[in-house]
Design an enzyme around this catalytic site. Structure first.
Site, PDB file in Angstrom:
ATOM      1  CG  HIS A  96      -1.700  -1.221   1.450  1.00  0.00           C
ATOM      2  ND1 HIS A  96      -2.941  -1.468   0.918  1.00  0.00           N
ATOM      3  CD2 HIS A  96      -1.361  -2.346   2.140  1.00  0.00           C
ATOM      4  CE1 HIS A  96      -3.348  -2.668   1.283  1.00  0.00           C
ATOM      5  NE2 HIS A  96      -2.400  -3.234   2.023  1.00  0.00           N
ATOM      6  CB  SER A 142      11.963  23.196 -15.025  1.00  0.00           C
ATOM      7  OG  SER A 142      11.180  24.365 -15.115  1.00  0.00           O
ATOM      8  CE  LYS A 168      10.872  20.257 -10.819  1.00  0.00           C
ATOM      9  NZ  LYS A 168       9.514  19.835 -11.142  1.00  0.00           N
ATOM     10  CD  GLU A 199       7.829  12.690 -15.185  1.00  0.00           C
ATOM     11  OE1 GLU A 199       7.498  13.172 -14.103  1.00  0.00           O
ATOM     12  OE2 GLU A 199       8.295  13.391 -16.108  1.00  0.00           O
TER      13      GLU A 199
END
Ligand code: ARG
Length: 469
Positions: free
Chosen positions: A157, A278, A284, A291
């Protein structure tokens, strides 16, 4: 109005719109090598069977080879009005070989031709993907073998559950990739039959030799039933399903890599080569590769559902709907191939932040189950009672702001005085990990055993990788 396609029966010019809707050449030109390979085998067989002469065969063979070179070098652009790759190759062969070229299409139809071409393409790519899977397995095993003693919070979980080692976690993916490999190879064997010679749907009155063309093309045998063979796209569906399942595995790993590379986890650092910045936030570093791998899984699933839907109500045998079979398969193969290459490179170059993984094991009282097991095994308490006593110890640790492994003997005895000193070493996370030494468990010893078994399995496949190189 545009040039009529293959039509002895239709006299009027086709509508431009029909041409646009009907034409598959813009995408099925990818099959040119397979198409020519199929035609070489077919014409060789026609000659051997006395259906065409030696000279005609020679003319056709030379023309086919010339067309292959012309396409390869870009001299022949496959951007004309031809309906599909089969018509484009045949018409160029006829230009080159004259009357001999007109005999190439004897005893076959585009229905068996497309079935052969597409199946050859899928079979070849099945082996390529299987070989890339083996490379990934090799890389994963290599990383796993360096981390059989690196503690990692095992989760259920997405909550800290029990301490495991990082190598063990990676070996779970190795098990998935092994199944993926086997699934691809099963499909390869299941579909390794030649539909060539099935003609339109019912076979042909010509005295052809399907055993010969099957052998020429590297198939195991000719297919049994011609009606099925020109209607069948199971081989393409197998490929799509196998890719979807494999990408689902890659997507789950990607999800973990994304979480692990966040500041909240900090378990891994992706190499700069596999992260992007970014455009606005200079600090970043984004995990775009995992992804994208996760995102591409959605795309390949779409391709699977799309072909299942195209096929679901088609009467036998060939229907033009089936021309919709190719683009999704091409796309999934391209996606899967690139994904496997990227995955291997990214895993090989990522750094594992051992300290952060181990520190995270001090959150969540990971060895609580070990205390309960101790109370059952050493003190003879019923598991359900032990469970509640352990719960009280966890609450005590929480109130003191420490991990259960940091409680003193006095702390533990204040909850239950049957707890003895020998508990202390059992609550250590590394001891807890190593205590799970049942078969297939996480203990370092057991993880090493799994690595050894997988290495042995992989070594037996090495000749296959070499062959693929
Ligand atoms: N371009 C067609 C396809 O991809 C080839 C088969 C055509 N057969 C036919 N009877 N029209 O499916």
């Amino acid at each position: 109005m545009s040039k009529k396609i293959a039509s002895a029966r239709i006299s009027q010019e086709s509508s431009k719109l029909l041409q646009e809707l009907n034409q598959s050449l813009p995408f099925d030109k990818l099959l040119y090598k397979e198409d020519i390979k199929g035609s070489l085998a077919h014409s060789k067989m026609l000659q051997k069977q006395g259906i065409i002469s030696k000279k005609e065969y020679k003319d056709i063979k030379n023309a086919l080879k010339q067309v292959r070179d012309e396409i390869k070098t870009g001299q022949l652009k496959l951007d004309g009005d031809d309906e599909d790759i089969h018509m484009a190759v045949e018409s160029r062969v006829t230009q080159i070989a004259g009357d001999s070229g007109k005999r190439l299409h004897t005893a076959r139809s585009r229905n068996d031709q497309v079935a052969v071409d597409f199946r050859l393409f899928v079979q070849k790519n099945t082996l390529d993907i299987a070989s890339l899977l083996l490379r990934n397995i090799d890389t994963f095993i290599f990383i796993a073998s360096k981390h059989t003693n690196t503690l990692l919070p095992g989760m259920t979980h997405l909550q800290h559950a029990q301490p495991i080692n990082f190598g063990y976690h990676l070996m779970a993916y190795v098990s998935m990739f092994k199944r993926d490999y086997e699934r691809f190879m099963d499909a390869y064997d299941r579909n390794n039959y030649s539909p060539l010679g099935c003609a339109a749907l019912a076979g042909t009155p010509h005295n052809i030799d399907r055993e010969m063309t099957s052998k020429e093309l590297g198939f195991k045998k000719p297919t049994l039933n011609c009606l099925d063979s020109v209607s069948d796209r199971d081989f393409a569906l197998d490929m799509l399903y196998n890719i979807s399942t494999m990408m689902m595995h890659i997507s789950r790993l990607s999800e973990e890599l994304i979480l692990w590379s966040s500041s909240e986890f900090g378990f891994i650092t992706l190499s700069d080569a596999h992260a992007t910045g970014s455009s606005i936030m200079p600090q970043k570093k984004n995990p775009d590769i995992p992804e994208l791998l996760r995102g591409k899984t959605g795309r390949v699933n779409g391709n699977l559902i799309s072909l299942l839907t195209v096929m679901k109500s088609l009467p036998l045998a060939y229907n033009k709907d089936m021309q919709e079979d190719k683009e999704g398969v091409f796309d999934s193969i391209k996606t899967a191939t690139l994904s496997l290459k990227v995955l291997e490179e990214m895993m090989a170059q990522m750094s594992v932040n051992v300290d952060n993984m181990e520190k995270a094991c001090m959150i969540g009282h990971l060895s609580a189950t070990d205390l309960a097991d101790y109370l059952v095994k050493e003190v003879g308490i019923a598991f359900r009672d032990a469970y509640y006593i352990t719960g009280d110890c966890v609450n005590l640790a929480e109130s003191k702001g420490v991990d259960i492994s940091e409680l003193t003997l006095q702390d533990l005895q204040s909850i239950d005085n049957r707890i003895k000193k020998n508990i202390l070493e059992l609550l250590d996370n590394r001891a807890s990990m190593n205590a799970r030494d049942s078969q297939g468990g996480t203990a370092t010893k057991r993880t090493k055993e799994q690595i050894k078994i997988m290495k042995k399995w992989l070594n037996k496949k090495v000749s296959f990788i070499e062959y693929q190189k």
